[in-house]
Design a protein around this motif. Structure first.
Motif, mmCIF file in Angstrom:
data_model
loop_
_atom_site.group_PDB
_atom_site.id
_atom_site.type_symbol
_atom_site.label_atom_id
_atom_site.label_comp_id
_atom_site.label_asym_id
_atom_site.label_seq_id
_atom_site.Cartn_x
_atom_site.Cartn_y
_atom_site.Cartn_z
ATOM 1 N N GLY A 54 0.818 -1.207 0.000
ATOM 2 C CA GLY A 54 0.000 0.000 0.000
ATOM 3 C C GLY A 54 0.852 1.257 0.000
ATOM 4 N N SER A 96 -4.034 0.955 -4.183
ATOM 5 C CA SER A 96 -5.138 0.121 -3.688
ATOM 6 C C SER A 96 -6.155 -0.211 -4.776
ATOM 7 C CB SER A 96 -5.835 0.817 -2.522
ATOM 8 O OG SER A 96 -6.403 2.048 -2.952
ATOM 9 N N GLU A 97 -6.114 0.472 -5.915
ATOM 10 C CA GLU A 97 -7.054 0.219 -7.011
ATOM 11 C C GLU A 97 -6.510 -0.767 -8.039
ATOM 12 O OE1 GLU A 97 -10.289 1.323 -7.199
ATOM 13 O OE2 GLU A 97 -9.792 1.887 -5.146
ATOM 14 N N ASP A 121 1.234 5.258 -1.790
ATOM 15 C CA ASP A 121 -0.208 5.285 -2.023
ATOM 16 C C ASP A 121 -0.506 5.484 -3.507
ATOM 17 O OD1 ASP A 121 -2.928 5.271 -1.290
ATOM 18 O OD2 ASP A 121 -2.966 7.456 -1.350
ATOM 19 N N SER A 178 -5.690 -4.251 -9.337
ATOM 20 C CA SER A 178 -6.102 -5.610 -9.005
ATOM 21 C C SER A 178 -5.227 -6.657 -9.687
ATOM 22 C CB SER A 178 -7.576 -5.833 -9.369
ATOM 23 O OG SER A 178 -7.782 -5.642 -10.739
ATOM 24 N N ARG A 224 -3.743 5.003 -7.880
ATOM 25 C CA ARG A 224 -3.761 4.650 -6.458
ATOM 26 C C ARG A 224 -3.467 3.151 -6.348
ATOM 27 N NH1 ARG A 224 -5.404 7.468 -2.320
ATOM 28 N NH2 ARG A 224 -6.501 8.962 -3.623
#
Length: 89
Positions: free
Chosen positions: A39, A61-62, A42, A64, A59
Protein backbone atom coordinates in the motif's frame (compact mmCIF):
# COMPACT_ATOMS: atom_id res chain seq x y z
CA UNK A 1 9.62 -3.74 -26.35
CA UNK A 2 7.97 -4.94 -23.13
CA UNK A 3 4.49 -3.96 -22.00
CA UNK A 4 3.31 -3.77 -18.39
CA UNK A 5 -0.50 -3.93 -18.19
CA UNK A 6 -2.31 -2.91 -15.02
CA UNK A 7 -5.84 -4.13 -14.35
CA UNK A 8 -7.75 -1.67 -12.19
CA UNK A 9 -10.81 -2.31 -10.04
CA UNK A 10 -14.08 -1.28 -11.72
CA UNK A 11 -12.28 -0.40 -14.97
CA UNK A 12 -12.83 -2.56 -18.06
CA UNK A 13 -9.61 -1.62 -19.88
CA UNK A 14 -6.02 -2.10 -18.74
CA UNK A 15 -3.57 0.76 -18.28
CA UNK A 16 -0.32 0.00 -20.13
CA UNK A 17 3.21 1.37 -20.17
CA UNK A 18 6.16 0.12 -22.17
CA UNK A 19 9.83 -0.44 -21.46
CA UNK A 20 12.60 -1.04 -23.97
CA UNK A 21 14.42 -3.81 -22.08
CA UNK A 22 13.45 -6.81 -20.01
CA UNK A 23 15.45 -5.47 -17.06
CA UNK A 24 13.63 -2.11 -17.05
CA UNK A 25 10.25 -3.86 -17.39
CA UNK A 26 11.10 -6.17 -14.50
CA UNK A 27 11.93 -3.18 -12.28
CA UNK A 28 8.53 -1.58 -13.02
CA UNK A 29 6.73 -4.91 -12.51
CA UNK A 30 8.38 -5.38 -9.10
CA UNK A 31 7.67 -1.75 -8.15
CA UNK A 32 3.97 -2.30 -8.85
CA UNK A 33 3.89 -5.62 -6.96
CA UNK A 34 5.51 -4.00 -3.93
CA UNK A 35 3.01 -1.13 -4.03
CA UNK A 36 0.13 -3.64 -4.22
CA UNK A 37 1.47 -5.66 -1.29
CA UNK A 38 2.31 -2.81 1.04
CA UNK A 39 0.00 0.00 0.00
CA UNK A 40 3.09 2.23 -0.07
CA UNK A 41 3.46 4.39 -1.98
CA UNK A 42 -0.21 5.29 -2.02
CA UNK A 43 0.13 6.60 -5.57
CA UNK A 44 2.16 4.80 -8.26
CA UNK A 45 3.42 7.12 -11.00
CA UNK A 46 4.49 5.62 -14.32
CA UNK A 47 5.77 6.91 -17.64
CA UNK A 48 6.02 5.16 -20.98
CA UNK A 49 9.31 4.65 -22.85
CA UNK A 50 7.61 4.51 -26.22
CA UNK A 51 5.52 7.65 -25.70
CA UNK A 52 7.52 9.89 -23.38
CA UNK A 53 4.63 12.29 -22.88
CA UNK A 54 2.40 9.46 -21.62
CA UNK A 55 2.19 9.60 -17.82
CA UNK A 56 -0.20 7.98 -15.39
CA UNK A 57 -0.72 8.10 -11.62
CA UNK A 58 -2.71 5.28 -10.04
CA UNK A 59 -3.76 4.65 -6.46
CA UNK A 60 -2.02 1.39 -5.46
CA UNK A 61 -5.14 0.12 -3.69
CA UNK A 62 -7.05 0.22 -7.01
CA UNK A 63 -4.65 -2.12 -8.83
CA UNK A 64 -6.10 -5.61 -9.00
CA UNK A 65 -3.56 -7.20 -11.34
CA UNK A 66 -0.33 -6.63 -13.25
CA UNK A 67 1.05 -8.43 -16.28
CA UNK A 68 4.35 -8.10 -18.12
CA UNK A 69 4.65 -9.28 -21.72
CA UNK A 70 7.01 -8.91 -24.64
CA UNK A 71 5.71 -7.21 -27.74
CA UNK A 72 7.16 -8.65 -30.92
CA UNK A 73 6.10 -8.89 -34.55
CA UNK A 74 4.61 -12.36 -33.99
CA UNK A 75 2.25 -10.95 -31.37
CA UNK A 76 1.11 -7.99 -33.50
CA UNK A 77 -2.65 -7.67 -33.54
CA UNK A 78 -3.18 -9.85 -30.47
CA UNK A 79 -4.94 -8.35 -27.49
CA UNK A 80 -2.68 -8.41 -24.41
CA UNK A 81 -3.89 -9.80 -21.12
CA UNK A 82 -5.10 -12.89 -19.40
CA UNK A 83 -8.63 -12.25 -20.59
CA UNK A 84 -7.83 -12.60 -24.30
CA UNK A 85 -9.88 -15.10 -26.25
CA UNK A 86 -8.14 -18.09 -27.79
CA UNK A 87 -6.98 -17.63 -31.36
CA UNK A 88 -9.13 -19.11 -34.07
CA UNK A 89 -7.41 -21.08 -36.82
Amino acid sequence: MFTIDLTLKNTPFPVSVQRKSAEEAEVVYKQILEAMRSGNPDIVELTCDRQGEKKVAIRASEISGVQMSQKDSAAAGKTPGFFSLAEST
